[in-house]
Scaffold this active site. Structure first.
Site, PDB file in Angstrom:
ATOM      1  N   ASP A 153       0.708  -1.229  -0.140  1.00  0.00           N
ATOM      2  CA  ASP A 153      -0.128   0.097  -0.081  1.00  0.00           C
ATOM      3  C   ASP A 153       0.793   1.238   0.014  1.00  0.00           C
ATOM      4  OD1 ASP A 153      -2.208   1.673   0.397  1.00  0.00           O
ATOM      5  OD2 ASP A 153      -1.884   1.752   2.640  1.00  0.00           O
ATOM      6  N   ASP A 188      -0.209   5.063   0.944  1.00  0.00           N
ATOM      7  CA  ASP A 188      -0.502   5.965   1.981  1.00  0.00           C
ATOM      8  C   ASP A 188      -0.375   5.390   3.397  1.00  0.00           C
ATOM      9  OD1 ASP A 188      -1.927   8.722   0.702  1.00  0.00           O
ATOM     10  OD2 ASP A 188      -1.773   6.947  -0.443  1.00  0.00           O
ATOM     11  N   GLY A 238      -5.326   2.732  -2.951  1.00  0.00           N
ATOM     12  CA  GLY A 238      -6.609   3.550  -3.084  1.00  0.00           C
ATOM     13  C   GLY A 238      -6.289   4.997  -3.230  1.00  0.00           C
TER      14      GLY A 238
END
Length: 283
Positions: free
Chosen positions: A78, A80, A169
């Site tokens: 991921d 962030d 995301g």
């Protein structure tokens, strides 16, 4: 019996001795100034080990065997709050004086309290309407930093032939820059719509949510002929769980409680490159 890796910024020898006694270790090997390996450890004592490690600000990992890093095929991350130190959307909103509204939704989504990630992202992006693209540049240049150990983890993975996958995301504005910065193999994220140099408050195309993250990992693994036992996946929020479930080495990095509960490993104190202490680095 297992190998037990203990690591942290400051190793407490007294606590290590207690843990060695609890797991009836056959011996202790130093892996460097911030990590040790306990040999022949009884992994049924996980709860007590976890409690002692929390007291000593250390991370732990029980491993049945020490695999070679070169046998891994995929390192998926991921972005962030995992690869980097911020939630980019919150910082963009801060530039517009809307951080509180956006960050509240971000926190709830990452904790798993909002189940529909797409809805939560659309709600947050709507607050960004009218923000100039130059503010994204400011966030990147002034606030974004890779988390400690990112450089060494990625460089070492590449040196051992592991493909790196950034799945977020968040937004392509940042993932593409991180891809270039670290020479990552692949990056997937969301595209913010821009008109006349300003954000419209909308996202273009399909949203990269938790299921999409899992799909990108599975597709790359299939392309490389890799099974879950050859995959490492690192994340911090609830939308990382589908991806992490596809990897033997699922790592919760400074993660929300729901992620810590389901991940195979957790790094609450050590830097990202602490992952390397779980593997043999011989080539």
């Amino acid at each position: 019996m297992s190998h037990l890796i203990l690591q942290g910024p400051r190793l407490d020898s007294a606590i290590i001795e207690k843990i060695a006694a609890v797991v009836q270790a056959d011996g202790v090997q130093e892996l460097g100034p911030t990590a040790v390996r306990l040999l022949g450890a009884d992994d049924t004592q996980r709860a007590e080990v976890q409690a002692l490690c929390k007291t000593g600000a250390m991370d732990f990992a029980f491993l049945e065997q020490i695999d070679r890093l070169k046998e891994m095929r995929v390192l998926a991350m991921d972005m962030d709050s995992t690869l980097i130190n911020i939630e980019c959307i919150d910082e963009i909103a801060d530039m517009a004086g809307r951080k509180e509204q956006v960050a509240t939704i971000t926190e709830a989504a990452m904790r798993g309290e909002i189940k529909d990630f797409t809805e939560s992202l659309n709600r947050r992006v709507a607050f960004l309407e009218g923000v100039p693209v130059s503010d994204l540049t400011r966030v990147y240049e002034e606030r974004l930093q890779p988390n400690l150990g990112a450089d060494r983890l990625i460089a070492t993975a590449h040196a051992h032939g592991v493909k790196t996958l950034l799945v977020s995301g968040g937004f392509t504005f940042f993932t593409e820059r991180m891809k270039d910065r670290f020479s990552l193999s692949y990056a997937h994220s969301n595209t913010l719509e821009v008109v006349d140099g300003k954000l419209t408050g909308k996202v273009l195309g399909a949203i990269v949510d938790g299921q999409a993250k899992a799909r990108f990992l599975q597709e790359l693994a299939a392309e490389l002929g890799a099974g879950p036992e050859q995959c490492i996946a690192i994340g911090d929020g609830a939308n990382d769980l589908p991806m992490m479930s596809k990897a033997k080495y699922s790592v919760a990095y400074r993660a929300k409680p729901v992620v810590q509960e389901q991940a195979s490993f957790a790094l609450n104190h050590s830097p990202l490159d602490a992952v390397l202490n779980w593997f043999r680095l011989d080539v």
